[in-house]
Design a protein around this motif. Structure first.
Motif, short mmCIF file in Angstrom:
data_model
loop_
_atom_site.label_atom_id
_atom_site.label_comp_id
_atom_site.label_asym_id
_atom_site.label_seq_id
_atom_site.Cartn_x
_atom_site.Cartn_y
_atom_site.Cartn_z
N THR A 218 0.52 5.39 0.77
CA THR A 218 -0.40 6.41 1.28
C THR A 218 0.30 7.83 1.10
O THR A 218 1.39 8.10 0.83
CB THR A 218 -0.56 6.33 2.97
N ASP B 79 -5.01 11.78 2.68
CA ASP B 79 -5.50 12.16 1.37
C ASP B 79 -5.95 10.98 0.36
O ASP B 79 -7.04 11.16 0.04
CB ASP B 79 -4.51 13.17 0.85
N HIS B 80 -4.94 10.09 0.24
CA HIS B 80 -5.55 8.69 -0.56
C HIS B 80 -4.64 7.63 -0.31
O HIS B 80 -3.51 7.92 0.30
CB HIS B 80 -5.68 9.08 -2.01
N ILE B 81 -5.24 6.40 -0.50
CA ILE B 81 -4.35 5.35 -0.37
C ILE B 81 -4.69 4.36 -1.40
O ILE B 81 -5.73 4.43 -1.98
CB ILE B 81 -4.85 4.61 1.07
N HIS B 82 -3.73 3.72 -1.87
CA HIS B 82 -3.86 2.77 -3.22
C HIS B 82 -2.85 1.50 -3.04
O HIS B 82 -1.92 1.72 -2.24
CB HIS B 82 -3.73 3.44 -4.49
N TYR C 107 0.97 -1.24 0.06
CA TYR C 107 -0.16 -0.06 0.14
C TYR C 107 1.04 1.30 0.03
O TYR C 107 1.86 1.35 0.70
CB TYR C 107 -0.79 0.04 1.19
#
Length: 385
Positions: A288, A306-309, A286
């Motif tokens: 972040t 803010d976002h995670i992928h 992951y």
């Protein structure tokens, strides 16, 4: 199969006295006094969320406090922050292991005089952003210190008790001659840092220099600077272990950056900080990114993330090589497999092509970048896309 690598922590402090024209990092010019306590409160809440999000239950390998200009914070605030951070992680199984704690600092007199306080707060490595010892170059780079302050900062770092300090130095500056670049390097060497980061100025998007580019040296001048600089560093006893990193012995290599380059894990807290965590049970990696602007990051009504992928398997070979091929240390297929969770045959063909082009060597099951490969690193990396 993925294996959990060492875990580092990056802490971003985003404020600077002023924004340098070459800087593309997430930094913000100071417009008022920093509310240290409020920012520390948000950093710790951010950290707690990450620990819970990834069920972190392992010791820390290193901490890097970067920016911005972290040395704008008081030593008392840094000590408070580090005490709280260490409470949240289990100690290493080796009682003699000591976590490397690096703090970036500017060599202005006010910041330099804090070095002893930072050491007493738990910082054992300081990285000083000198960039140049030539006053005219410092002005063009937008730096707020002069050459005398840079020298004084290094002297204070030498005497304050820390284990090691790094000098950050650029070359290939506006209208810089070979002699001028080498004079900078000679002055840095004379200050006897255990570690030197010596790298070429590049013009990055979203910077003032990108909008109004300075006149940089021609390629043949840049090549002469590098060739002669390498010799100077080698003669002075510095070992190059990464494209722009040199140390006086393996024990003074930057452990935190090594963890990045060897595809280790790192939590990233603070404005705009990036993190990377491996979860072997999910065969997943992951990434972040935290809220970028201080106003948003410190808004109690918002979350810090803010976002995670997750990193797709198709992108893992390139990500691994982008980091690992910066190092002068060889790697094996088992290293690659543990870091990516992929079989070695996903990169063997590209490595063989690189070997045929003399960009890498293979010896006893280990792969290593050649000097030719480091010179043409972008061409080498393109084989893994």
């Amino acid at each position: 199969m993925l294996v959990s690598p060492p875990l580092s922590l990056y802490i971003h402090i985003p404020w600077c006295v002023q924004k340098c024209p070459y800087c593309d990092f997430n930094s913000h010019a100071l417009k008022a006094d920093i509310d240290e306590q409020a920012y520390i409160r948000h950093l710790l809440a951010d950290l707690d969320n990450d620990i819970a999000r990834f069920n972190i239950d392992r010791p820390l390998y290193s901490i890097f406090i970067g920016g911005g200009t972290p040395s704008l914070f008081s030593s008392e605030a840094i000590e408070q922050l580090l005490i709280e951070v260490f409470k949240r992680f289990k100690p290493d199984t080796d009682p003699n292991f000591k976590v490397e704690v690096t703090l970036e600092a500017n060599p202005g007199t006010v910041e330099a005089d804090k070095f002893k306080g930072f050491y007493q707060a738990g910082v054992n490595r300081i990285s000083i952003g000198v960039q140049s010892f030539a006053s005219d170059k410092l002005i063009k780079l937008g730096r707020i210190h002069d050459s005398e302050q840079a020298i004084r900062a290094a002297e204070i770092a030498q005497d304050c008790g820390i284990s090691s300090f790094n000098l950050d130095l650029m070359h290939g500056l506006e209208q810089q001659s070979v002699a001028g670049a080498l004079d900078d390097l000679k002055q840095a060497i004379a200050l006897k840092p255990k570690h030197l980061s010596w790298y070429q100025l590049t013009i990055e998007p979203n910077t003032s220099f990108y909008s109004k580019p300075p006149t940089l040296p021609e390629d043949d001048v840049l090549w002469d600077i590098q060739e002669q600089g390498f010799k100077l560093l080698e003669q002075a006893g510095y070992k190059q272990y990464e494209i722009s990193a040199y140390s006086k012995g393996d024990e003074f290599q930057c452990r935190h950056n090594l963890n990045y380059w060897q595809n280790g894990d790192y939590l990233g807290i603070g404005c705009g900080a990036h993190g990377k965590i491996t979860v072997p049970s999910e065969n997943n990696i992951y990434r972040t990114v935290k809220v970028k602007h201080p106003k948003g990051y410190m808004d109690d009504t918002r979350v810090h993330l803010d976002h995670i992928h997750s990193v797709p398997e198709s992108e893992r070979p390139f990500e691994y090589m982008m980091n690992r091929l910066r190092l002068f240390k060889p790697f094996s297929m088992s290293d690659y497999e543990a870091a990516t969770g992929l079989p070695g045959d996903t990169v063997i063909e590209a490595l063989q092509t690189a070997k045929n082009k003399k960009l890498v060597d293979q010896n006893n099951g280990y792969w290593q970048v050649t000097q030719h490969g480091h010179r043409y690193l972008n061409d080498l990396l393109s084989l893994f896309i």
